[in-house]
Design an enzyme around this catalytic site. Structure first.
Site, PDB file in Angstrom:
ATOM      1  N   ASP A  69       0.812  -1.218   0.000  1.00  0.00           N
ATOM      2  CA  ASP A  69       0.000   0.000   0.000  1.00  0.00           C
ATOM      3  C   ASP A  69       0.844   1.267   0.000  1.00  0.00           C
ATOM      4  O   ASP A  69       0.345   2.361  -0.271  1.00  0.00           O
ATOM      5  CB  ASP A  69      -0.863   0.043   1.271  1.00  0.00           C
ATOM      6  CG  ASP A  69      -2.137  -0.751   1.127  1.00  0.00           C
ATOM      7  OD1 ASP A  69      -2.599  -0.950  -0.002  1.00  0.00           O
ATOM      8  OD2 ASP A  69      -2.672  -1.167   2.171  1.00  0.00           O
TER       9      ASP A  69
HETATM   10  C1  GLC Z   1      -0.959  -0.446   4.998  1.00  0.00           C
HETATM   11  C2  GLC Z   1       0.385  -0.074   5.504  1.00  0.00           C
HETATM   12  C3  GLC Z   1       0.364   1.211   6.246  1.00  0.00           C
HETATM   13  C4  GLC Z   1      -0.391   2.258   5.468  1.00  0.00           C
HETATM   14  C5  GLC Z   1      -1.754   1.771   5.080  1.00  0.00           C
HETATM   15  C6  GLC Z   1      -2.494   2.747   4.269  1.00  0.00           C
HETATM   16  O1  GLC Z   1      -1.714  -0.874   6.046  1.00  0.00           O
HETATM   17  O2  GLC Z   1       0.924  -1.108   6.332  1.00  0.00           O
HETATM   18  O3  GLC Z   1       1.674   1.607   6.525  1.00  0.00           O
HETATM   19  O4  GLC Z   1      -0.487   3.427   6.191  1.00  0.00           O
HETATM   20  O5  GLC Z   1      -1.613   0.587   4.357  1.00  0.00           O
HETATM   21  O6  GLC Z   1      -3.719   2.238   3.834  1.00  0.00           O
HETATM   22  C1  GLC Z   2      -1.425  -3.844   5.475  1.00  0.00           C
HETATM   23  C2  GLC Z   2      -2.669  -3.827   4.627  1.00  0.00           C
HETATM   24  C3  GLC Z   2      -2.511  -4.725   3.431  1.00  0.00           C
HETATM   25  C4  GLC Z   2      -1.257  -4.381   2.702  1.00  0.00           C
HETATM   26  C5  GLC Z   2      -0.056  -4.394   3.614  1.00  0.00           C
HETATM   27  C6  GLC Z   2       1.200  -3.937   2.938  1.00  0.00           C
HETATM   28  O1  GLC Z   2      -1.269  -5.071   6.071  1.00  0.00           O
HETATM   29  O2  GLC Z   2      -3.794  -4.231   5.358  1.00  0.00           O
HETATM   30  O3  GLC Z   2      -3.618  -4.613   2.572  1.00  0.00           O
HETATM   31  O4  GLC Z   2      -1.107  -5.318   1.663  1.00  0.00           O
HETATM   32  O5  GLC Z   2      -0.297  -3.546   4.711  1.00  0.00           O
HETATM   33  O6  GLC Z   2       1.162  -2.581   2.635  1.00  0.00           O
END
Ligand code: GLC
Ligand code: GLC
Length: 816
Positions: A492
């Site tokens: 993400d």
């Molecule tokens: C994922 C990431 C996090 C970020 C989020 C945004 O969960 O781990 O760092 O802020 O996505 O949606």
């Molecule tokens: C968090 C989010 C997931 C994403 C990951 C890496 O775990 O929930 O959707 O793939 O972060 O950014």
């Protein structure tokens, strides 16, 4: 250092100190009513949605940590104490917390009074039951007072924590007998209320927080229990609470048991002209209709009823966990596979990423990607619920195959704030549906008529949805022939089209460039994995032409990835907005990333050409640490506007070179594809929580569930984990260990048995139940890399055991 131990026979983790390195929590409930509970009884509960239907108040990010819970106070002469240690923190003569499957028990004693509390959500009911036994462990008679305490949340958890100019006026309660009703906003549009009941006459009660605690006191200095005198207060505005006071007189050795019920009740209002709104809301003008609460109270008014409900809960978990069990000779592996990893998968399936001690329950909805991945670890437990989930997820998909990144659990609608354009999202639907089909053989689901974007007037079969998911990649190809990344892919935080220079903007949703350049090799790998799954589904449907087209695309993408996605020693990660490679020798930082090495090889890319082996050896060399595999190397030391959130984190944390436990299993699976059992095992046991129990002081979070992230080698606190419980880590590690390391995997035509275990596991017994049949499996392992299977004594060709007739048990021996 340890702070407890596993009790595998009871499927419990036993914590022997209240001062764990972080609150160690458990979840209550697995249907519609849920609670979070720490080892000192902190936490809260909610009905369906942690934001909109929160029953009790909890203070996230507070000082001290973990404020708010289900507290009991004992007033014993001049001594007042709390049996869960918090909030009064008086020294206890004995303390033990047992977190089990859907329940938590806390037992302690002080000054000759023992208290044992059991907390759980009974199956089929919308309440928490708190059963409290007070025992006189002294030589003389005891006369103590027991005070209960919960603080109500005014339902909408976000509003509850922000809108004080309104909320300090709205609180209302009713008290009837031994039940305290929380009825805030029931007078207007809500048709639900909460209640807290105890099955004994009261010596008094309180419902006003200021009176109970004292305005300037903490929960640990509550003036009512300190004085021993309930005040029978009626909350009006401010902060409604529920506290019962019970007089407990005990002869030496005697004990008394009380059953408290903290419940949710509603009087659904059917609106029509003949039945004006509110018809059943009231039993008399202004008097709340309490019938549904009373029914719930009736159901749990005796310890015998509680025991029966606990029996049902246990039987349910026996069934859920009984679909796949092993006896491996390694108790840590057995407890991960048979108990805790599955349990965590159930929790992630229920919660997605909404409510934990790191997720506030008001932020994120259900992720399209996340929910599909969670399914992989859950589908064998309750396939019917997985089916329903698949339809919910697919119903939020767009006509062009794209998807809302998240949807809201209560409305099941796509979430506009986060929007769409995460170009890996659609492919996960294929993997979710594939897992469901392999588990159940229920191909009829593909005919289900499913809306696009929840529009009932615009529907297509689920199969058509899968087709559009697949086509979304060919329709979005970049200059190197690789898939366009969009806002981000699985990572993400890899935001190659965002270019955000303004604080407070979201990295994910602020796309100030249209972005038809930035490409992702991770999506290429995922496309190959999902494409192969999709083609095998099409084969089963007799759609040979479409299957051939899909395979052509898979072959083409494989070639492109080995060509344009290859860096010499490993797979590149992406191409940025300017067409420059990311995850390449050419880069100063972020030379190698974990994700494409795992996912591309899971898709078989580079196995024949030898690139897979090179890539995995590079992972070992550059990314492996004693606490797990970091996400990238070297960590980014400065913020790069062209890369986005990934470079926003200090080195070693989160996506910037943290050990992101979710993608470690991809490398484990990739290693098993090369037959390298020792490597796969080494990576598995480095992050599997049961193996980390002895370093709980370093790891800090619960040793019975995975955390999203462990700080990487560049971090100040290398080895320290954060964000336990709600993470795709649970499902993917479960897949890696059960389907690839133990190698027992449901396929469309039968059960594949192809273990990749280190030689120290000489014999493993496994029981796998699916499609109404039972497989009793014996693996005789010498890590030879060759497989010889017999089914009921008959040798078979290959490693896939055909599904037997329903009701049958087959005995399989796998020599390898
Ligand atoms: C994922 C990431 C996090 C970020 C989020 C945004 O969960 O781990 O760092 O802020 O996505 O949606
Ligand atoms: C968090 C989010 C997931 C994403 C990951 C890496 O775990 O929930 O959707 O793939 O972060 O950014």
């Amino acid at each position: 250092m340890r702070f407890g131990h596993f009790d595998d026979d009871r499927r419990e983790y036993v914590i022997d100190t209240p001062t764990t390195p972080y609150p160690w929590i458990n979840y209550l409930g697995s249907e519609s009513f849920f609670g979070l509970i720490s080892n000192t009884a902190g936490g809260y509960c909610f009905y369906r949605d942690a934001r909109f239907r929160r029953l009790t108040r909890y203070r996230y990010n507070n000082v001290p940590v973990d404020e708010g819970g289900r507290y009991f106070y004992i007033k014993d002469g001049s001594d007042t104490w709390t049996p869960s240690f918090r909030p009064m923190k008086k020294a206890l003569d004995r303390y033990e917390c047992r977190h089990g499957m859907g329940y938590t028990k806390i037992a302690s004693s002080r000054g000759g009074v023992g208290v044992e509390s059991l907390f759980f959500v009974p199956l089929g009911h919308r309440c928490e039951v708190h059963q409290v036994t007070v025992k006189n462990e002294s030589a003389g008679p005891k006369s103590v007072k027991l005070f209960s305490f919960v603080e109500f949340c005014l339902w909408n958890a976000l509003d509850d924590q922000t809108n004080f100019q309104r909320n300090f006026n709205t609180g209302e309660v009713e008290v009837e007998g031994s039940t305290i009703y929380h009825v805030t906003e029931y007078r207007e549009r809500r048709d639900h209320y909460a209640f807290y009941h105890v099955n004994a006459p009261l010596a008094g009660f309180d419902t006003d927080r200021h009176s109970f605690l004292g305005l300037y006191n903490s929960f640990g200095e509550a003036q009512v229990p300190l004085s021993g005198e309930p005040r029978n207060t009626m909350a009006s505005g401010w902060h409604p609470i529920a506290s019962h006071c019970l007089q407990v007189d005990l002869a030496p050795g005697e004990s008394k048991t009380y059953v408290f019920v903290l419940g949710y009740a509603d009087n659904p209002v059917a609106q029509s002209s003949s039945r004006p709104m509110g018809a059943e809301k009231w039993s008399a003008p202004g008097v709340v209709n309490k019938a549904p609460a009373k029914a719930l109270i009736e159901a749990f008014s005796t310890p015998a009823q509680v025991a029966e409900a606990m029996g049902q809960l246990k039987a349910n978990w026996d069934r859920l966990l009984g679909q796949y069990t092993i006896r491996s000779g390694d108790p840590k592996l057995d407890r991960m596979v048979n108990i805790w990893n599955q349990y965590q998968c159930m929790v992630t399936f229920n919660m997605s990423r909404s409510a934990s001690y790191f997720e506030s329950g008001i932020g994120r909805g259900m992720g399209f990607r996340d929910s599909n991945q969670d399914l992989l670890g859950f589908v064998h437990m309750v396939p019917e619920r997985a089916r329903e989930r698949i339809i919910d997820i697919a119903s939020t998909q767009f006509e062009d195959g794209g998807a809302y990144h998240q949807y809201q659990p209560l409305t099941k609608r796509g979430n506009n704030d986060v929007g769409s354009g995460f170009n890996d999202d659609p492919l996960w639907l294929i993997l979710g549906v594939g897992a469901y089909l392999r588990e159940t053989g229920d191909f009829a689901i593909l005919d289900a008529s499913v809306p696009f974007n929840n529009d009932e007037n615009n529907k297509a079969s689920l199969l058509e949805h899968l087709d559009r998911s697949f086509n979304h990649v060919p329709n979005n190809i970049g200059p190197n022939g690789l898939p366009l990344i969009g806002r981000a892919d699985w990572n993400d935080c890899l935001n190659l089209n965002c270019f955000s220079e303004t604080p407070d903007e979201s990295f994910q949703t602020t796309g100030n460039r249209t972005g038809r350049t930035a490409e992702s090799t991770f999506i290429a790998g995922l496309f190959v994995v999902a494409g192969k799954e999709y083609a095998s589904i099409l084969d089963k449907l007799g759609k040979a032409d479409r299957a051939a087209e899909v395979r052509r695309w898979v072959a083409e993408m494989t070639v492109r990835t080995e060509d344009k996605g290859w860096d010499g020693q490993w797979f590149r990660r992406a191409y940025d907005f300017f067409g420059e490679p990311i995850g390449s020798q050419q880069c100063d930082e972020g030379k190698i990333f974990i994700e494409p090495q795992g996912m591309c090889i899971m898709g078989g890319i580079g196995i024949e050409s030898g690139k897979a082996k090179l890539a995995l050896d590079s992972v070992k060399e550059h990314l492996d640490t004693k606490y797990g595999i970091v996400l990238l190397w070297p960590a980014y030391t400065k913020y790069l506007v062209k890369m986005g959130e990934i470079t926003s984190y200090p080195p070693g944390y989160k996506e910037n070179a943290g050990i992101f436990c979710h993608n470690n299993p991809w490398v484990m699976i990739a290693e098993t594809e090369l037959g390298r059992a020792d490597r796969a095992w080494d990576y598995y046991s480095k992050i599997a929580p049961a193996y980390l129990e002895d370093i709980s002081d370093v790891h800090r979070v619960e040793p019975y569930v995975y955390a999203q992230m462990i700080a990487g080698k560049d971090a100040v606190n290398h080895g320290e984990a954060k964000n336990s419980w709600l993470t795709g880590t649970a499902a993917y590690n479960y897949v890696a260990v059960t389907q690839h390391i133990l190698g027992i995997r449901a396929e469309l035509d039968g059960l594949r048995i192809k273990p990749c275990l280190p030689s120290k596991f000489s014999t493993v017994q496994a029981t796998r139940k699916l499609r109404d049949a039972t497989f009793e499996i014996t693996i005789k392992n010498s890590a030879s890399g060759r497989y010889r299977l017999t089914v009921d004594g008959q040798a078979i060709d290959g490693v896939v055991v055909p599904y037997p007739a329903a009701g049958k048990t087959v005995h399989v021996v796998c020599e390898c």
